[in-house]
Design a protein around this motif. Structure first.
Motif, PDB file in Angstrom:
ATOM      1  N   THR A 160       0.837  -1.206   0.000  1.00  0.00           N
ATOM      2  CA  THR A 160       0.000   0.000   0.000  1.00  0.00           C
ATOM      3  C   THR A 160       0.869   1.251   0.000  1.00  0.00           C
ATOM      4  O   THR A 160       0.571   2.226  -0.709  1.00  0.00           O
ATOM      5  CB  THR A 160      -0.947  -0.010   1.206  1.00  0.00           C
ATOM      6  N   ARG A 161       1.955   1.230   0.774  1.00  0.00           N
ATOM      7  CA  ARG A 161       2.862   2.390   0.803  1.00  0.00           C
ATOM      8  C   ARG A 161       3.480   2.651  -0.561  1.00  0.00           C
ATOM      9  O   ARG A 161       3.826   3.778  -0.889  1.00  0.00           O
ATOM     10  CB  ARG A 161       3.975   2.168   1.841  1.00  0.00           C
ATOM     11  N   HIS A 162       3.637   1.604  -1.353  1.00  0.00           N
ATOM     12  CA  HIS A 162       4.212   1.740  -2.687  1.00  0.00           C
ATOM     13  C   HIS A 162       3.142   1.952  -3.756  1.00  0.00           C
ATOM     14  O   HIS A 162       3.403   1.790  -4.959  1.00  0.00           O
ATOM     15  CB  HIS A 162       5.068   0.517  -3.027  1.00  0.00           C
ATOM     16  N   GLY A 163       1.937   2.286  -3.318  1.00  0.00           N
ATOM     17  CA  GLY A 163       0.885   2.617  -4.258  1.00  0.00           C
ATOM     18  C   GLY A 163       0.157   1.431  -4.851  1.00  0.00           C
ATOM     19  O   GLY A 163      -0.612   1.592  -5.805  1.00  0.00           O
ATOM     20  N   LEU A 164       0.374   0.247  -4.298  1.00  0.00           N
ATOM     21  CA  LEU A 164      -0.291  -0.953  -4.786  1.00  0.00           C
ATOM     22  C   LEU A 164      -1.344  -1.366  -3.764  1.00  0.00           C
ATOM     23  O   LEU A 164      -1.020  -1.831  -2.680  1.00  0.00           O
ATOM     24  CB  LEU A 164       0.717  -2.091  -4.987  1.00  0.00           C
ATOM     25  N   ARG A 165      -2.604  -1.161  -4.098  1.00  0.00           N
ATOM     26  CA  ARG A 165      -3.665  -1.513  -3.156  1.00  0.00           C
ATOM     27  C   ARG A 165      -3.641  -3.016  -2.924  1.00  0.00           C
ATOM     28  O   ARG A 165      -3.664  -3.800  -3.872  1.00  0.00           O
ATOM     29  CB  ARG A 165      -5.014  -1.084  -3.706  1.00  0.00           C
ATOM     30  N   SER A 166      -3.573  -3.413  -1.668  1.00  0.00           N
ATOM     31  CA  SER A 166      -3.391  -4.832  -1.374  1.00  0.00           C
ATOM     32  C   SER A 166      -4.077  -5.198  -0.070  1.00  0.00           C
ATOM     33  O   SER A 166      -3.971  -4.472   0.928  1.00  0.00           O
ATOM     34  CB  SER A 166      -1.894  -5.147  -1.277  1.00  0.00           C
ATOM     35  N   GLU A 167      -4.780  -6.317  -0.088  1.00  0.00           N
ATOM     36  CA  GLU A 167      -5.362  -6.891   1.115  1.00  0.00           C
ATOM     37  C   GLU A 167      -4.543  -8.122   1.503  1.00  0.00           C
ATOM     38  O   GLU A 167      -4.105  -8.882   0.633  1.00  0.00           O
ATOM     39  CB  GLU A 167      -6.811  -7.299   0.884  1.00  0.00           C
ATOM     40  N   PRO A 168      -4.318  -8.329   2.797  1.00  0.00           N
ATOM     41  CA  PRO A 168      -3.575  -9.528   3.196  1.00  0.00           C
ATOM     42  C   PRO A 168      -4.353 -10.795   2.850  1.00  0.00           C
ATOM     43  O   PRO A 168      -5.589 -10.780   2.803  1.00  0.00           O
ATOM     44  CB  PRO A 168      -3.417  -9.371   4.712  1.00  0.00           C
ATOM     45  N   LEU A 169      -3.626 -11.857   2.595  1.00  0.00           N
ATOM     46  CA  LEU A 169      -4.266 -13.149   2.332  1.00  0.00           C
ATOM     47  C   LEU A 169      -5.207 -13.497   3.480  1.00  0.00           C
ATOM     48  O   LEU A 169      -6.319 -13.972   3.271  1.00  0.00           O
ATOM     49  CB  LEU A 169      -3.193 -14.224   2.162  1.00  0.00           C
ATOM     50  N   TYR A 170      -4.734 -13.267   4.691  1.00  0.00           N
ATOM     51  CA  TYR A 170      -5.550 -13.325   5.896  1.00  0.00           C
ATOM     52  C   TYR A 170      -4.837 -12.536   6.966  1.00  0.00           C
ATOM     53  O   TYR A 170      -3.640 -12.255   6.868  1.00  0.00           O
ATOM     54  CB  TYR A 170      -5.822 -14.766   6.355  1.00  0.00           C
ATOM     55  N   ASP A 171      -5.591 -12.125   7.988  1.00  0.00           N
ATOM     56  CA  ASP A 171      -5.011 -11.299   9.043  1.00  0.00           C
ATOM     57  C   ASP A 171      -5.053 -12.040  10.381  1.00  0.00           C
ATOM     58  O   ASP A 171      -5.425 -13.220  10.449  1.00  0.00           O
ATOM     59  CB  ASP A 171      -5.707  -9.935   9.127  1.00  0.00           C
ATOM     60  N   SER A 172      -4.684 -11.334  11.432  1.00  0.00           N
ATOM     61  CA  SER A 172      -4.579 -11.963  12.752  1.00  0.00           C
ATOM     62  C   SER A 172      -5.928 -12.469  13.257  1.00  0.00           C
ATOM     63  O   SER A 172      -5.997 -13.517  13.907  1.00  0.00           O
ATOM     64  CB  SER A 172      -3.974 -10.973  13.762  1.00  0.00           C
ATOM     65  N   MET A 173      -7.003 -11.740  12.973  1.00  0.00           N
ATOM     66  CA  MET A 173      -8.327 -12.209  13.394  1.00  0.00           C
ATOM     67  C   MET A 173      -8.699 -13.493  12.654  1.00  0.00           C
ATOM     68  O   MET A 173      -9.279 -14.409  13.248  1.00  0.00           O
ATOM     69  CB  MET A 173      -9.380 -11.127  13.148  1.00  0.00           C
ATOM     70  N   ASP A 174      -8.336 -13.581  11.380  1.00  0.00           N
ATOM     71  CA  ASP A 174      -8.585 -14.819  10.643  1.00  0.00           C
ATOM     72  C   ASP A 174      -7.808 -15.978  11.250  1.00  0.00           C
ATOM     73  O   ASP A 174      -8.312 -17.100  11.345  1.00  0.00           O
ATOM     74  CB  ASP A 174      -8.183 -14.646   9.171  1.00  0.00           C
ATOM     75  N   ALA A 175      -6.569 -15.706  11.647  1.00  0.00           N
ATOM     76  CA  ALA A 175      -5.755 -16.759  12.269  1.00  0.00           C
ATOM     77  C   ALA A 175      -6.374 -17.215  13.587  1.00  0.00           C
ATOM     78  O   ALA A 175      -6.423 -18.413  13.888  1.00  0.00           O
ATOM     79  CB  ALA A 175      -4.331 -16.270  12.482  1.00  0.00           C
TER      80      ALA A 175
END
Length: 455
Positions: free
Chosen positions: A111-126
């Motif tokens: 995201t900082r490099h201008g590429l919109r990205s969602e994590p494959l999964y996050d801590s709540m998913d884990a």
């Protein structure tokens, strides 16, 4: 009754196998694909089956390539029970929370490099995935899954709590015994007992990581390991050891302790275990002495820690890890990841690869496309964190430490499964699968991704 393969079919990572019988759907492992760039497109794609339909997930062990997509499975609808050994439950919790953190960090970086990205999964998913863990499997004690199906876990000798899993299925008046090897450990290990498969399987699903070769003998491996350390010592440099947090790190600590006690390396080496996951995993190993060899278990019970070194430092904080880059001599830096695809070892390589007086010692498998494989294949320079880093350090690869069985041990394991009607070879690069297939008799299948078979 059908079996289908949705990972580690034509490759080493992403183990994921599905059995359908008696109206039930049972998944064996749900691992992450690893390699160059962690293969994000492979990890985010559809599983090849409906997660809602899966009643049970049986987990062989806690390595990321066997458990790493479980949070995604839950996120996409799996609500069944996950069954694993107690040690695997402890280690998987550690692995999944770390993977979620890395997913989140990677998404923020993109995201900082201008590429919109969602994590494959996050801590709540884990955490949601961890909540799905139910019954704890004990070796050789069957677990009833209902509908004429039961599962029995057998020691695999790969990492703490690792298992081969036997499914016994009664369907339409016949019984089928389907054995999943998981990852099989070599016959000679310092910490774990030897793999102990059951006999008389009808169908075997078997790993082939080193199906085309054997490892060096342990004595020669240790000679080479201590020799590489002492050579760096004579040159006055550091030693960087990329390592896997589970099993390999603990074995290295054990062998370093043995080397110091035998006067094969000097005791004043400053050894830094720079991996929060490996540090936590070492504590989990101490918590399960019953799963270790009797002599190691007795050491722990008597207070003689097999992982203790005279100058061992556990590096938890990122700031302390960064400070290690100011040390230019006499430090042994043990850090993940083993294939150098992420983790703190990349920082240490950035600061040490270009130093001719140092050494980088690889002690495990490196998949195609990973930074570790690129270095081992003789690259003169590599890109790390935006910089081109020359490779001037001495590079060593020591394969005898592998937690995977070599060809001879794989053949020995298979011989102890009776005379199976079908053997499916998975979890190996194609030359390794082909070589092992040529050494086995009977019907041998080399499944491809999403391929299904009537059994």
């Amino acid at each position: 009754m059908r079996i289908s393969f949705h990972g580690a079919a034509g490759g080493v990572t992403g183990s994921c196998h599905l059995v359908e019988a008696n109206g039930q759907t049972i998944l064996i492992d749900c691992g992450m694909f690893q390699g160059g760039g962690e293969l994000p497109e492979d990890n985010s794609q559809a599983f090849g089956f409906d997660p809602y339909s899966v009643s049970f997930l049986l987990l062989t062990h806690a390595h990321l390539d066997h458990c790493g997509r479980i949070p995604l499975l839950v996120k996409r609808g799996f609500s069944g029970e996950i069954i694993a050994t107690p040690a695997t439950c402890d280690l998987t919790r550690l692995v999944l929370m770390d993977a979620a953190r890395l997913n989140e960090e990677d998404a923020r970086r993109r995201t900082r490099h201008g590429l919109r990205s969602e994590p494959l999964y996050d801590s709540m998913d884990a955490l949601d995935a961890i909540d799905r863990f139910g019954r704890k499997a004990k070796y050789r004690i069957p677990i009833d899954l209902g509908h004429g199906i039961r599962a029995t876990y057998f020691e695999a000798g790969h990492i703490l709590g690792s298992a081969s899993i036997l499914l016994e299925i009664h369907e339409h008046g016949r019984r089928r015994r389907i054995l999943f090897s998981g990852d099989i450990g070599p016959a000679v290990r310092p910490l774990l007992n030897e793999a102990a498969p059951p006999g008389d399987a009808d169908v075997v699903v078997m790993e082939t990581t080193y199906g085309d070769r054997d490892h060096r003998a342990l004595g020669a491996t240790l000679d080479e390991f201590y020799g590489a350390i002492n050579a760096a010592d004579e040159r006055g440099g550091n030693v960087v050891i990329p390592t896997f947090a589970l099993e390999r790190a603990q074995e290295l600590l054990f062998y370093l302790r043995e080397g110091i006690e035998a006067d094969r390396i000097r005791p004043s080496w400053q050894v830094f275990l720079d991996s929060p996951m490996a540090i936590s995993a070492t504590r989990i190993y101490r918590r399960h002495p019953d799963l270790l060899k009797p002599a190691i278990a007795e050491m722990l019970r008597s207070g003689d820690d097999p992982f203790r070194l005279p100058a061992l430092h556990f590096t938890q904080d990122a700031a302390d890890s960064a400070a290690l880059n100011r040390i230019h001599s006499g430090a042994m830096l043990i850090a993940g990841s083993g294939m150098c695809t992420g983790g703190r070892v990349r920082h240490h390589l950035r600061h040490n690869l270009g130093q001719a007086d140092g050494s980088v010692i690889f002690v495990g498998f490196a998949a195609e496309g990973t930074l570790a494989r690129i270095i081992l294949d003789g690259a003169k320079s590599v890109k790390l964190m935006g910089d081109e880093i020359p490779v001037r350090a001495q590079i060593h690869t020591i394969n005898g430490f592998s937690a995977h069985a070599g060809q001879g041990d794989l053949l020995g394991w298979h011989a102890r499964t009776g005379a199976p009607e079908i053997t499916f070879l998975v979890h190996g690069e194609e030359p390794a699968r082909q070589a092992l297939a040529g050494a086995l008799s009977g019907r041998i299948e080399l499944p491809l991704m999403h391929q299904s078979f009537e059994i």
